[in-house]
Design an enzyme around this catalytic site. Structure first.
Site, short mmCIF file in Angstrom:
data_model
loop_
_atom_site.label_atom_id
_atom_site.label_comp_id
_atom_site.label_asym_id
_atom_site.label_seq_id
_atom_site.Cartn_x
_atom_site.Cartn_y
_atom_site.Cartn_z
N ASP A 215 -9.18 -32.64 13.19
CA ASP A 215 -9.54 -33.65 14.10
C ASP A 215 -8.52 -35.18 13.88
OD1 ASP A 215 -10.94 -35.04 16.59
OD2 ASP A 215 -11.57 -36.37 14.95
N LYS A 219 -4.97 -36.62 15.28
CA LYS A 219 -4.50 -38.09 15.59
C LYS A 219 -3.56 -38.76 14.89
CE LYS A 219 -9.66 -38.90 16.14
NZ LYS A 219 -10.96 -39.41 15.59
#
Length: 357
Positions: A215, A219
Site C-alpha cells: 500500500d 503511494k
C-alpha cells in the site's frame, strides 16, 4: 445550461461518506450536480433518460447491469458534462479510465491502482483526456491531506523536488508509534500491537495486506511519477515486507495472527538496536528524486525528527525542495478513514464541477 451529471461507482465506507458530503457541497456555481448512475457490488441504478436517481436506493433497484464498456457508452450519451466518481480500489475500473476520458467523461477517484500500476496505464490516462475531461485523484495518497495538490503546485511553479519522505500509512504509523514511542514507554509485544490494531480497525481484515508494504509502495509510485521519475510500478524498487518469511504461506489471517508471536523477537531486535543508537524505528517511505531512488522499509530515525514525533495513526509527508531546502514543507494529519478520504474526493469533485461549469 445542462447540469453536471455524476456517476458513482462504489458505495461502501468511502462511498457512503461521500454521499453524505455530496448533499452539502458548497459550490461557486448555481448548477447543482445530478446523480444519474450509482452502483455497488452487483446492483446498479439509472434510467434510460438520464433522470436523477437516489443512490441510497440502489439495493432495491431492478436496473439491468451495465458492463464497464456499456457504462462508457451510456455516460457518453448523457446531456451535459459527466464526472465519474470511482470510490473503489478495483483494477478493472481503473483500467477503463482511458475509455471514459476519451468519451469526455471526467474522473474523480481515490483508486491508487489507477495511478500506480504499469506506466502504460498511467500514460493512457493522462494522454486520453479530451479538452472536456479532467482527472483528479488527491485521495489516492494521504486521503484528504493536500499531498498531491501540494506536489503538483511545487512542480508547476518551477520548484525542484529533491526528496519526499515520511510515513505514508496510518496502519504503520499506529503500529510503530505504539510499539516504539519516542519516550520509550512501549511495552507491548509486536504481535499484541498488531492484534490491537486489527481489532480497532486500523488494519485490513487480513493484516498481511498492510504489513507487506505494498500500500505504501503504491503511494510512493504515484508521488515519484508526479515528481518526474519514471517508476515502472510498486514492485520495481525495494519494499521491505514485515511478514516473516515463514508466514508468507499462511492459509488465513487467523493462522497468520496465531503464529505471529513466534517472531516477536525479530521486531524487538529492530527496536532495541534503534534505542542503542538513541533513535526510534519507523516504517519510512522515501522518494529521492535527486538520486533517482525509491524505497520503503524500516529505518532508525532521530527522536527529534517530525517522523518520530507522529501520534496515533497520523501520516506525514516531508517535502525537501530547492525552495524548502533549509526547512522542509511538511503535510501531516489523518491519512486514512472513510470520512477524510471522502472529503478529498468531494473536494476534487468541487474543483471538477467548477472547471466544467
Amino acid at each position: 445550461m445542462a447540469p453536471v451529471c455524476i456517476a458513482i461507482i462504489g458505495l461502501g465506507g468511502v462511498g457512503k461518506a461521500f454521499l453524505n458530503q455530496l448533499a452539502t457541497l458548497k459550490l461557486q456555481t448555481t448548477s447543482r450536480p445530478v446523480v444519474i448512475f450509482a452502483s455497488r457490488s452487483s446492483k446498479q441504478i439509472y434510467t434510460k433518460n438520464y433522470d436523477s436517481v437516489d443512490a441510497t436506493t440502489v439495493d432495491s433497484s431492478s436496473s439491468p447491469l451495465l458492463s464497464l464498456s456499456d457504462l462508457t457508452t451510456y455516460l457518453g450519451g448523457a446531456p451535459g458534462k459527466v464526472i465519474l466518481v470511482d470510490n473503489t480500489s478495483n483494477q478493472d475500473v481503473a483500467n477503463a479510465y482511458p475509455s471514459f476520458l476519451r468519451k469526455g467523461i471526467s474522473v474523480v477517484t481515490p483508486n491508487k491502482k489507477a495511478f500506480s500500476s504499469n506506466m502504460q496505464l498511467w500514460d493512457d490516462i493522462f494522454n486520453s483526456t479530451s479538452p472536456s475531461a479532467l482527472v483528479y485523484h488527491e485521495s489516492s495518497v494521504g486521503a484528504g491531506l493536500p499531498v498531491i495538490s501540494t506536489l503538483k503546485d511545487l512542480v508547476a511553479t518551477g520548484d525542484q523536488i529533491t526528496k519526499v519522505q515520511g510515513v505514508f500509512s496510518g496502519t504503520m504509523s499506529f503500529l510503530f508509534n505504539t510499539f516504539a514511542p519516542v519516550d520509550g514507554s512501549g511495552k507491548g509485544k509486536w504481535s499484541e500491537i498488531v492484534s490491537q490494531a486489527k481489532d480497532a480497525g486500523y488494519t485490513e481484515p487480513d493484516p498481511r495486506d498492510d504489513l507487506n508494504g505494498m500500500d505504501v509502495a503504491r503511494k510512493c509510485t504515484i508521488l515519484a511519477r508526479l515528481a518526474g521519475l519514471k517508476v515502472a510500478g510498486p514492485d520495481s524498487f525495494p519494499v521491505q515486507s514485515l511478514i516473516p518469511k515463514q508466514l508468507e504461506s499462511a492459509s488465513s489471517a487467523a493462522e497468520f495472527m496465531d503464529k505471529l508471536p513466534q517472531f516477536d523477537g525479530d521486531m524487538e531486535s529492530y527496536k532495541d538496536n534503534a534505542a542503542k543508537a538513541g533513535k526510534v524505528v519507523r516504517f519510512v517511505a522515501s522518494v529521492d528524486v535527486a538520486a533517482n531512488e525509491v524505497k520503503v522499509g524500516l529505518e532508525m530515525v532521530e527522536k527529534d525528527s517530525p517522523i518520530a514525533a507522529l501520534k496515533g495513526s497520523d501520516n506525514i509527508f516531508v517535502f525537501h525542495t530547492k525552495r524548502y531546502s533549509s526547512s522542509p514543507l511538511v503535510v501531516q494529519g489523518s491519512g486514512a478513514g472513510g470520512e477524510v478520504t471522502a472529503m478529498g474526493v468531494s473536494a476534487d469533485l468541487i474543483k471538477a464541477i467548477e472547471r466544467l461549469s
